[in-house]
Structures are given as C-alpha cells and as structure tokens.
Motif scaffolding. Structure first.
Motif, PDB file in Angstrom:
ATOM      1  N   ALA A 161       0.831  -1.204   0.000  1.00  0.00           N
ATOM      2  CA  ALA A 161       0.000   0.000   0.000  1.00  0.00           C
ATOM      3  C   ALA A 161       0.864   1.253   0.000  1.00  0.00           C
ATOM      4  CB  ALA A 161      -0.914   0.019   1.218  1.00  0.00           C
ATOM      5  N   ILE A 162       0.265   2.330  -0.501  1.00  0.00           N
ATOM      6  CA  ILE A 162       0.830   3.674  -0.410  1.00  0.00           C
ATOM      7  C   ILE A 162      -0.255   4.542   0.202  1.00  0.00           C
ATOM      8  CG2 ILE A 162       1.688   5.702  -1.651  1.00  0.00           C
ATOM      9  CD1 ILE A 162       2.590   3.848  -3.889  1.00  0.00           C
ATOM     10  N   GLU A 163       0.092   5.246   1.273  1.00  0.00           N
ATOM     11  CA  GLU A 163      -0.863   6.140   1.929  1.00  0.00           C
ATOM     12  C   GLU A 163      -0.325   7.562   1.839  1.00  0.00           C
ATOM     13  OE1 GLU A 163      -0.964   4.509   5.848  1.00  0.00           O
ATOM     14  OE2 GLU A 163      -1.726   2.587   5.129  1.00  0.00           O
ATOM     15  N   SER A 164      -1.057   8.413   1.074  1.00  0.00           N
ATOM     16  CA  SER A 164      -0.591   9.774   0.859  1.00  0.00           C
ATOM     17  C   SER A 164      -1.735  10.653   0.400  1.00  0.00           C
ATOM     18  CB  SER A 164       0.504   9.786  -0.216  1.00  0.00           C
ATOM     19  OG  SER A 164       0.976  11.098  -0.446  1.00  0.00           O
ATOM     20  N   ARG A 165      -1.641  11.940   0.709  1.00  0.00           N
ATOM     21  CA  ARG A 165      -2.585  12.917   0.156  1.00  0.00           C
ATOM     22  C   ARG A 165      -2.181  13.305  -1.254  1.00  0.00           C
ATOM     23  NH1 ARG A 165      -1.260  16.554   4.811  1.00  0.00           N
ATOM     24  NH2 ARG A 165      -0.332  17.617   3.073  1.00  0.00           N
ATOM     25  N   ASP A 166      -0.922  13.107  -1.599  1.00  0.00           N
ATOM     26  CA  ASP A 166      -0.395  13.576  -2.874  1.00  0.00           C
ATOM     27  C   ASP A 166       0.533  12.514  -3.463  1.00  0.00           C
ATOM     28  OD1 ASP A 166       0.883  14.830  -4.991  1.00  0.00           O
ATOM     29  OD2 ASP A 166       1.296  16.670  -3.895  1.00  0.00           O
ATOM     30  N   PRO A 167       0.103  11.780  -4.471  1.00  0.00           N
ATOM     31  CA  PRO A 167       0.941  10.712  -5.017  1.00  0.00           C
ATOM     32  C   PRO A 167       2.246  11.211  -5.640  1.00  0.00           C
ATOM     33  CG  PRO A 167      -1.004  11.040  -6.390  1.00  0.00           C
ATOM     34  CD  PRO A 167      -1.187  11.892  -5.166  1.00  0.00           C
ATOM     35  N   THR A 168       2.301  12.471  -6.042  1.00  0.00           N
ATOM     36  CA  THR A 168       3.549  12.978  -6.622  1.00  0.00           C
ATOM     37  C   THR A 168       4.618  13.218  -5.566  1.00  0.00           C
ATOM     38  OG1 THR A 168       2.820  15.289  -6.526  1.00  0.00           O
ATOM     39  CG2 THR A 168       2.339  14.059  -8.558  1.00  0.00           C
ATOM     40  N   ALA A 169       4.221  13.352  -4.314  1.00  0.00           N
ATOM     41  CA  ALA A 169       5.193  13.579  -3.246  1.00  0.00           C
ATOM     42  C   ALA A 169       6.178  12.425  -3.154  1.00  0.00           C
ATOM     43  CB  ALA A 169       4.490  13.791  -1.912  1.00  0.00           C
ATOM     44  N   LEU A 170       5.702  11.209  -3.357  1.00  0.00           N
ATOM     45  CA  LEU A 170       6.586  10.051  -3.248  1.00  0.00           C
ATOM     46  C   LEU A 170       7.638  10.038  -4.352  1.00  0.00           C
ATOM     47  CD1 LEU A 170       7.300   7.519  -1.696  1.00  0.00           C
ATOM     48  CD2 LEU A 170       5.591   6.278  -3.034  1.00  0.00           C
TER      49      LEU A 170
END
Length: 190
Positions: A161-170
């Motif tokens: 899983a990826i938990e983020s408000r902004d997928p570009t941040a990763l």
C-alpha cells in the motif's frame, strides 16, 4: 510573472514540474545534504528544501525558486539514496514487510520570502525475498532514489500500500502543495 527556477537537476522533479505547464529552468543548488546531529528526517527534508531554494535564489534575485527534498525514514532514522547495488539491496531487505515514511518538503522563494509546504507518505512494502530484491534492482537500477525504488515504475510491485494525500510527493515533488504555493505567489494554475 517573474522567471521560475527549479533548484534541482533531478530528472524526476523536472518531469513532475512539467505537468503544471509552466515555463521554468533548472539550476543545480550547491548544498551539503548531510543531516545535522540529531536532526529528525522531517526537519531535514524541510531544511534542505529551503537551503536548495536559497542557494539558487541568491544568484537569481528576481526569480521564484523552487527547492524540494525528500527523506525516507525507517525506525526514526533517515535512509539516503543507496548509490550502489549492495546498498540498495540492504535497504530493501531492511524495509521488507515494513512501513517506511517519506517526508517530502517544498519551498518557493523570492526576495527572501519563503513559502513552504510538506507532505508525508507511508509506503508498506510486502515481504520480499533476496531474489526478488536483486531482480528488481537489476531491472530498474534505483540507485539514485531514496528508499531504493521507483514507485512510478516497476517498484510499485514491491508494495502492499501507499498512503498519501499527494501521489507525486513520493516521486519527489509534492505538486498539490506546490500548486497552492505557486497560486499564492501569483501564478495562474491551470
């Protein structure tokens, strides 16, 4: 609008910023990225994003300068870019079956005025065996990436899983937050 400069030579950040369809140039910031003694990963990301923007802003006084940095955190300690195959394998082995927190900071600076934003992303890696890790490293060679993977490529297969408000941040530049900073500075988006 004043010129816009990305204080980075990262191809990942450049490609992300191009999504906003703004005219910009890139400039390499000359900043020591070593953590300070006892510096928390979140504070390190914020300090380096500001330092990168400031380093370029002194040479381009009328421009808005974007600085960004990302620090991966495992067990409270920062994970740097691996640089070598062996270090990448060791990082992925340490992260196997665990959660890693990525702190991504952005700073927009002009005339000493700094606008800042940050994002936190948690990545849960699935349990990985040594053969999977080696195949992945050999296929994608993520030696210049914090955490030793490229989520925008084959690295996505390593995750639960990826938990983020902004997928570009990763990937290294939090575009949702940066878009807000740019609008605050007077840029028109979209």
């Amino acid at each position: 609008m004043p010129p816009l400069i990305l204080a980075s030579t990262s191809p990942y950040r450049r490609e992300l910023l191009q999504r906003l369809r703004l005219t910009f140039s890139c400039s390499k910031p000359h900043v020591d990225e070593s953590p300070l003694p006892g510096e928390a990963p979140r504070a390190l990301a914020a300090r380096l994003a500001t330092a990168k923007a400031a380093a370029v802003a002194v040479q381009a006084a009328d421009a808005w300068v974007i600085g960004s940095d990302q620090v991966a955190e495992l067990d409270g300690r920062p994970l740097g870019k691996p640089g070598t195959r062996a270090a990448a394998i060791a990082q992925l082995e340490a992260m196997s079956g665990r959660s890693v927190v990525f702190h991504t900071a952005a700073c927009l600076m002009r005339h000493g005025r700094a606008l800042a934003a940050a994002d936190v992303t948690t990545v849960r890696l699935r349990p990985l065996d040594r053969n999977e890790i080696e195949r992945y490293i050999d296929a994608e060679s993520p030696l210049d990436c914090a955490g030793s993977f490229k989520c925008e490529g084959l690295g996505i297969a390593l995750f639960e899983a990826i938990e983020s408000r902004d997928p570009t941040a990763l990937v290294g530049l939090p575009l949702i937050a940066l878009s807000g900073l740019l609008r605050e500075a007077g840029f028109i988006l979209p």
